[in-house]
Design an enzyme around this catalytic site. Structure first.
Site, PDB file in Angstrom:
ATOM      1  N   GLU A  49       0.826  -1.203   0.000  1.00 49.65           N
ATOM      2  CA  GLU A  49       0.000   0.000   0.000  1.00 49.65           C
ATOM      3  C   GLU A  49       0.864   1.259   0.000  1.00 49.65           C
ATOM      4  O   GLU A  49       2.071   1.211   0.234  1.00 49.65           O
ATOM      5  CB  GLU A  49      -0.904   0.041   1.245  1.00 49.65           C
ATOM      6  CG  GLU A  49      -2.159  -0.809   1.161  1.00 49.65           C
ATOM      7  CD  GLU A  49      -3.248  -0.200   0.282  1.00 49.65           C
ATOM      8  OE1 GLU A  49      -2.982   0.842  -0.352  1.00 49.65           O
ATOM      9  OE2 GLU A  49      -4.351  -0.762   0.219  1.00 49.65           O
ATOM     10  N   ASN A 109      -6.373   4.115   7.294  1.00 48.56           N
ATOM     11  CA  ASN A 109      -6.124   3.503   5.996  1.00 48.56           C
ATOM     12  C   ASN A 109      -5.337   4.493   5.144  1.00 48.56           C
ATOM     13  O   ASN A 109      -4.275   4.937   5.550  1.00 48.56           O
ATOM     14  CB  ASN A 109      -7.449   3.076   5.355  1.00 48.56           C
ATOM     15  CG  ASN A 109      -7.261   2.089   4.222  1.00 48.56           C
ATOM     16  OD1 ASN A 109      -6.450   1.180   4.327  1.00 48.56           O
ATOM     17  ND2 ASN A 109      -8.004   2.255   3.147  1.00 48.56           N
ATOM     18  N   ASN A 119     -10.310   5.722   0.965  1.00 48.33           N
ATOM     19  CA  ASN A 119      -9.229   5.338   0.062  1.00 48.33           C
ATOM     20  C   ASN A 119      -8.972   6.450  -0.946  1.00 48.33           C
ATOM     21  O   ASN A 119      -9.861   7.260  -1.255  1.00 48.33           O
ATOM     22  CB  ASN A 119      -9.574   4.054  -0.694  1.00 48.33           C
ATOM     23  CG  ASN A 119      -8.870   2.834  -0.129  1.00 48.33           C
ATOM     24  OD1 ASN A 119      -7.678   2.885   0.169  1.00 48.33           O
ATOM     25  ND2 ASN A 119      -9.607   1.743   0.042  1.00 48.33           N
ATOM     26  N   ASP A 140      -9.839   2.060  -5.074  1.00 49.62           N
ATOM     27  CA  ASP A 140      -8.832   1.958  -4.018  1.00 49.62           C
ATOM     28  C   ASP A 140      -7.879   3.138  -4.134  1.00 49.62           C
ATOM     29  O   ASP A 140      -8.314   4.275  -4.214  1.00 49.62           O
ATOM     30  CB  ASP A 140      -8.126   0.602  -4.108  1.00 49.62           C
ATOM     31  CG  ASP A 140      -7.505   0.165  -2.797  1.00 49.62           C
ATOM     32  OD1 ASP A 140      -6.898   0.994  -2.106  1.00 49.62           O
ATOM     33  OD2 ASP A 140      -7.610  -1.026  -2.455  1.00 49.62           O
TER      34      ASP A 140
END
Length: 296
Positions: free
Chosen positions: A8, A93, A142, A191
């Site tokens: 990520e 996140n 995201n 995403d």
């Protein structure tokens, strides 16, 4: 090169000509310098939400529910601030810096039941280390990214399969929330995302193994098939910001890759436009903070 459980948050350090990214579940922070064959591995306490470059050889980090600074040279982690959220199903996140040098990071509230209120949202760590909550209606944040002039924030809620657009003021609240694009037709939530020099928004469609490019008016301009079973996030990098770097999943709580290259890092070339110079966090001066832990 690497095989991340949950690769990520790739981000390009233009000063060092280096790419940084994380294994969110494995607690690895990777740094690949231009010309190097293998990346350096640094350890962070998992789970890690996201990172963004600071001035100097450091990154700002969103951990489970706190912000910190990691120094590559000294391998030290300096805790900065936290959010008032301590929920077993909620953690930070994705995140990105705005043009003013603030760091924005959103949370993910997993396994939320019908009718259950969202816990968390979108937070802004200002350069003076104050934390502000900008939104409380985003369940799975995201792909935060900004238009070339910095006046529009794009932010996805992956579970809603929607990319939202907001009028953005680095010193004020979000305004004029509106739908930028929906991704239901791909059977995938959006995403990681970034914006190129022409103002087009690139977003990863994880479950579709595709990359989508949207015009500033929300029109789908192109789709690119990707080699990973479950790609995750992207950033522009390279000497002229001419490449896209892509992270991917080999194994997460819900997804299991089935290709040998899953969990790897990929580079995409031959793009329609280069990227924008990445914004850095402006509050990373190491002298301001006490070192509370050392990660070797």
């Amino acid at each position: 090169m690497t095989k991340d459980q949950l690769g990520e948050s790739p981000c390009w350090d233009a000063d060092a000509q280096a790419l940084n990214w994380i294994d969110a579940l494995g607690g690895a922070l990777w740094r690949l310098r231009a010309g190097a064959e293998q990346p350096e591995r640094h350890e962070l306490p998992a789970p890690v939400g996201s990172i963004a470059p600071c001035r100097g050889a450091a990154v700002v980090v969103a951990l489970r529910n706190t912000f910190a600074r990691y120094d590559f040279a000294t391998r030290t982690l300096q805790h900065r601030a936290g959010i008032p959220v301590d929920h077993p199903k909620v953690r930070f996140n994705d995140g990105k810096c705005d043009p003013a040098g603030h760091f924005l990071a959103g949370t993910m509230h997993v396994d939320r039941q019908p009718g259950e209120a969202i816990v968390g949202g979108l937070y802004r760590l200002r350069t003076d280390h104050r934390v502000e909550q900008l939104a409380d209606d985003i369940g799975f944040a995201n792909g935060p990214c900004f238009s070339p002039d910095g006046r529009v924030l794009y932010l996805a809620d992956s579970l809603e399969r929607t990319i939202w657009a907001y009028d953005y003021d680095p010193d004020g609240p979000l305004r004029n929330k509106r739908v930028f694009a929906r991704t239901h037709e791909f059977d995938s939530g959006p995403d990681g995302a970034t914006v190129d020099a022409e103002g087009f928004v690139w977003t990863v469609l994880t479950r579709a193994a595709r990359l989508a490019r949207y015009a500033p008016d929300g029109r789908l301009e192109r789709l690119i098939d990707l080699p990973a079973s479950y790609p995750t996030s992207i950033c522009f990098g390279g000497p002229r910001l001419e490449h896209l770097y892509l992270t991917s999943i080999s194994r997460s709580a819900r997804l299991q890759g089935n290709k040998a290259q899953d969990g790897g890092l990929f580079r995409i070339e031959g793009l329609a436009a280069p990227g924008l110079m990445p914004d850095r966090f402006g509050g990373c001066q190491s002298a301001e903070l006490e070192v509370t832990s050392r990660i070797s």
